[in-house]
Design a protein around this motif. Structure first.
Motif, PDB file in Angstrom:
ATOM      1  N   LEU A   9       0.851  -1.184   0.000  1.00 40.38           N
ATOM      2  CA  LEU A   9       0.000   0.000   0.000  1.00 40.38           C
ATOM      3  C   LEU A   9       0.888   1.235   0.000  1.00 40.38           C
ATOM      4  O   LEU A   9       1.700   1.426   0.913  1.00 40.38           O
ATOM      5  CB  LEU A   9      -0.910  -0.010   1.229  1.00 40.38           C
ATOM      6  N   VAL A  10       0.739   2.056  -1.036  1.00 40.36           N
ATOM      7  CA  VAL A  10       1.538   3.278  -1.168  1.00 40.36           C
ATOM      8  C   VAL A  10       0.601   4.465  -0.969  1.00 40.36           C
ATOM      9  O   VAL A  10      -0.261   4.733  -1.804  1.00 40.36           O
ATOM     10  CB  VAL A  10       2.228   3.373  -2.544  1.00 40.36           C
ATOM     11  N   GLU A  11       0.756   5.147   0.150  1.00 36.67           N
ATOM     12  CA  GLU A  11      -0.122   6.264   0.503  1.00 36.67           C
ATOM     13  C   GLU A  11       0.715   7.335   1.181  1.00 36.67           C
ATOM     14  O   GLU A  11       1.305   7.093   2.239  1.00 36.67           O
ATOM     15  CB  GLU A  11      -1.230   5.772   1.431  1.00 36.67           C
ATOM     16  N   SER A  12       0.796   8.515   0.553  1.00 39.19           N
ATOM     17  CA  SER A  12       1.648   9.578   1.094  1.00 39.19           C
ATOM     18  C   SER A  12       1.067  10.238   2.343  1.00 39.19           C
ATOM     19  O   SER A  12       1.807  10.753   3.166  1.00 39.19           O
ATOM     20  CB  SER A  12       1.922  10.636   0.020  1.00 39.19           C
ATOM     21  N   ASP A  13      -0.235  10.198   2.513  1.00 43.42           N
ATOM     22  CA  ASP A  13      -0.870  10.773   3.696  1.00 43.42           C
ATOM     23  C   ASP A  13      -0.827   9.741   4.822  1.00 43.42           C
ATOM     24  O   ASP A  13      -1.468   8.688   4.738  1.00 43.42           O
ATOM     25  CB  ASP A  13      -2.312  11.164   3.377  1.00 43.42           C
ATOM     26  N   ALA A  14      -0.067  10.033   5.869  1.00 44.06           N
ATOM     27  CA  ALA A  14       0.153   9.066   6.947  1.00 44.06           C
ATOM     28  C   ALA A  14      -1.160   8.613   7.598  1.00 44.06           C
ATOM     29  O   ALA A  14      -1.367   7.420   7.811  1.00 44.06           O
ATOM     30  CB  ALA A  14       1.092   9.655   7.997  1.00 44.06           C
ATOM     31  N   GLY A  15      -2.037   9.545   7.927  1.00 43.49           N
ATOM     32  CA  GLY A  15      -3.293   9.191   8.580  1.00 43.49           C
ATOM     33  C   GLY A  15      -4.177   8.325   7.704  1.00 43.49           C
ATOM     34  O   GLY A  15      -4.733   7.320   8.153  1.00 43.49           O
ATOM     35  N   CYS A  16      -4.295   8.707   6.455  1.00 42.48           N
ATOM     36  CA  CYS A  16      -5.101   7.939   5.504  1.00 42.48           C
ATOM     37  C   CYS A  16      -4.498   6.552   5.309  1.00 42.48           C
ATOM     38  O   CYS A  16      -5.210   5.544   5.292  1.00 42.48           O
ATOM     39  CB  CYS A  16      -5.186   8.687   4.181  1.00 42.48           C
ATOM     40  N   GLY A  17      -3.187   6.485   5.189  1.00 44.72           N
ATOM     41  CA  GLY A  17      -2.519   5.195   5.006  1.00 44.72           C
ATOM     42  C   GLY A  17      -2.747   4.255   6.179  1.00 44.72           C
ATOM     43  O   GLY A  17      -3.034   3.074   5.993  1.00 44.72           O
ATOM     44  N   GLN A  18      -2.629   4.780   7.389  1.00 45.73           N
ATOM     45  CA  GLN A  18      -2.852   3.952   8.583  1.00 45.73           C
ATOM     46  C   GLN A  18      -4.294   3.445   8.635  1.00 45.73           C
ATOM     47  O   GLN A  18      -4.538   2.280   8.952  1.00 45.73           O
ATOM     48  CB  GLN A  18      -2.517   4.747   9.853  1.00 45.73           C
ATOM     49  N   ALA A  19      -5.243   4.326   8.326  1.00 44.09           N
ATOM     50  CA  ALA A  19      -6.651   3.926   8.348  1.00 44.09           C
ATOM     51  C   ALA A  19      -6.932   2.851   7.294  1.00 44.09           C
ATOM     52  O   ALA A  19      -7.609   1.854   7.571  1.00 44.09           O
ATOM     53  CB  ALA A  19      -7.544   5.149   8.116  1.00 44.09           C
ATOM     54  N   LEU A  20      -6.414   3.045   6.085  1.00 50.66           N
ATOM     55  CA  LEU A  20      -6.616   2.051   5.025  1.00 50.66           C
ATOM     56  C   LEU A  20      -5.957   0.725   5.382  1.00 50.66           C
ATOM     57  O   LEU A  20      -6.536  -0.347   5.171  1.00 50.66           O
ATOM     58  CB  LEU A  20      -6.059   2.577   3.699  1.00 50.66           C
ATOM     59  N   ALA A  21      -4.752   0.781   5.929  1.00 50.08           N
ATOM     60  CA  ALA A  21      -4.055  -0.445   6.313  1.00 50.08           C
ATOM     61  C   ALA A  21      -4.839  -1.211   7.376  1.00 50.08           C
ATOM     62  O   ALA A  21      -4.962  -2.438   7.297  1.00 50.08           O
ATOM     63  CB  ALA A  21      -2.650  -0.119   6.809  1.00 50.08           C
ATOM     64  N   ARG A  22      -5.400  -0.505   8.361  1.00 47.12           N
ATOM     65  CA  ARG A  22      -6.207  -1.168   9.393  1.00 47.12           C
ATOM     66  C   ARG A  22      -7.419  -1.859   8.779  1.00 47.12           C
ATOM     67  O   ARG A  22      -7.747  -2.989   9.135  1.00 47.12           O
ATOM     68  CB  ARG A  22      -6.670  -0.151  10.440  1.00 47.12           C
ATOM     69  N   VAL A  24      -7.814  -2.988   5.719  1.00 45.94           N
ATOM     70  CA  VAL A  24      -7.407  -4.147   4.931  1.00 45.94           C
ATOM     71  C   VAL A  24      -6.989  -5.300   5.847  1.00 45.94           C
ATOM     72  O   VAL A  24      -7.330  -6.459   5.590  1.00 45.94           O
ATOM     73  CB  VAL A  24      -6.280  -3.771   3.952  1.00 45.94           C
ATOM     74  N   ARG A  25      -6.286  -4.995   6.917  1.00 47.43           N
ATOM     75  CA  ARG A  25      -5.867  -6.049   7.858  1.00 47.43           C
ATOM     76  C   ARG A  25      -7.064  -6.738   8.499  1.00 47.43           C
ATOM     77  O   ARG A  25      -7.004  -7.930   8.793  1.00 47.43           O
ATOM     78  CB  ARG A  25      -4.947  -5.464   8.926  1.00 47.43           C
ATOM     79  N   ARG A  26      -8.137  -6.015   8.694  1.00 39.99           N
ATOM     80  CA  ARG A  26      -9.351  -6.625   9.268  1.00 39.99           C
ATOM     81  C   ARG A  26      -9.889  -7.742   8.385  1.00 39.99           C
ATOM     82  O   ARG A  26     -10.533  -8.659   8.868  1.00 39.99           O
ATOM     83  CB  ARG A  26     -10.448  -5.577   9.460  1.00 39.99           C
ATOM     84  N   LYS A 101     -10.656   4.553  -2.587  1.00 47.69           N
ATOM     85  CA  LYS A 101     -10.087   4.238  -1.280  1.00 47.69           C
ATOM     86  C   LYS A 101     -11.132   3.621  -0.353  1.00 47.69           C
ATOM     87  O   LYS A 101     -10.812   2.715   0.409  1.00 47.69           O
ATOM     88  CB  LYS A 101      -9.464   5.484  -0.656  1.00 47.69           C
ATOM     89  N   ARG A 102     -12.351   4.049  -0.449  1.00 45.65           N
ATOM     90  CA  ARG A 102     -13.395   3.497   0.419  1.00 45.65           C
ATOM     91  C   ARG A 102     -13.661   2.023   0.121  1.00 45.65           C
ATOM     92  O   ARG A 102     -14.195   1.306   0.950  1.00 45.65           O
ATOM     93  CB  ARG A 102     -14.682   4.303   0.260  1.00 45.65           C
ATOM     94  N   ASP A 103     -13.276   1.569  -1.090  1.00 48.64           N
ATOM     95  CA  ASP A 103     -13.518   0.182  -1.484  1.00 48.64           C
ATOM     96  C   ASP A 103     -12.323  -0.728  -1.268  1.00 48.64           C
ATOM     97  O   ASP A 103     -12.394  -1.929  -1.547  1.00 48.64           O
ATOM     98  CB  ASP A 103     -13.911   0.125  -2.972  1.00 48.64           C
ATOM     99  N   LEU A 104     -11.221  -0.205  -0.775  1.00 43.55           N
ATOM    100  CA  LEU A 104     -10.001  -0.981  -0.608  1.00 43.55           C
ATOM    101  C   LEU A 104     -10.205  -2.257   0.223  1.00 43.55           C
ATOM    102  O   LEU A 104      -9.701  -3.305  -0.149  1.00 43.55           O
ATOM    103  CB  LEU A 104      -8.902  -0.109   0.001  1.00 43.55           C
ATOM    104  N   PRO A 105     -10.970  -2.230   1.296  1.00 43.19           N
ATOM    105  CA  PRO A 105     -11.142  -3.472   2.080  1.00 43.19           C
ATOM    106  C   PRO A 105     -11.825  -4.597   1.292  1.00 43.19           C
ATOM    107  O   PRO A 105     -11.684  -5.756   1.648  1.00 43.19           O
ATOM    108  CB  PRO A 105     -12.009  -3.042   3.255  1.00 43.19           C
TER     109      PRO A 105
END
Length: 109
Positions: A9-22, A24-26, A101-105
């Motif tokens: 996952l390549v995301e320059s916005d740290a907050g957005c990246g952390q939220a997306l990663a969480r 997907v991990r779920r 991004k909302r559909d990533l999970p």
């Protein structure tokens, strides 16, 4: 139940990246979050990933980075926010599948 995937996952916005990663991990997938094109290319060269999701607006350009990752990964997606054109227009213009991004999970290659 499908097997876990390794996702770059390549995301320059740290907050957005952390939220997306969480999110997907779920779903049971493993995520390697990076913020820069250089880190993304280095990770793709060192590790094995099932797919990459690249922010369209990552510094240096998401389309260029997606092209650089293509030799290392079978599936490369560009992620965009919810208000940027239609998926069909973007895909035709840039040549890569578009993922909101909302559909990533719910990503299914």
């Amino acid at each position: 139940m499908r097997p876990a995937r390794a996702i770059l996952l390549v995301e320059s916005d740290a907050g957005c990246g952390q939220a997306l990663a969480r999110l997907v991990r779920r779903s049971g997938d493993r995520v390697r979050l990076v913020r820069t094109p250089g880190a993304a290319v280095a990770a793709a060269q060192r590790e094995s990933f099932d797919l990459a999701v690249v922010d369209l607006f990552v510094k240096g350009g998401g389309v260029d980075l997606a092209r650089r990752l293509t030799p290392h990964l079978q599936h490369v997606y560009l992620s965009v926010g919810p208000k940027l054109l239609t998926d069909e227009v973007l895909e035709a213009a840039i040549g890569f599948p578009v993922l909101r991004k909302r559909d990533l999970p719910n990503l299914v290659p």
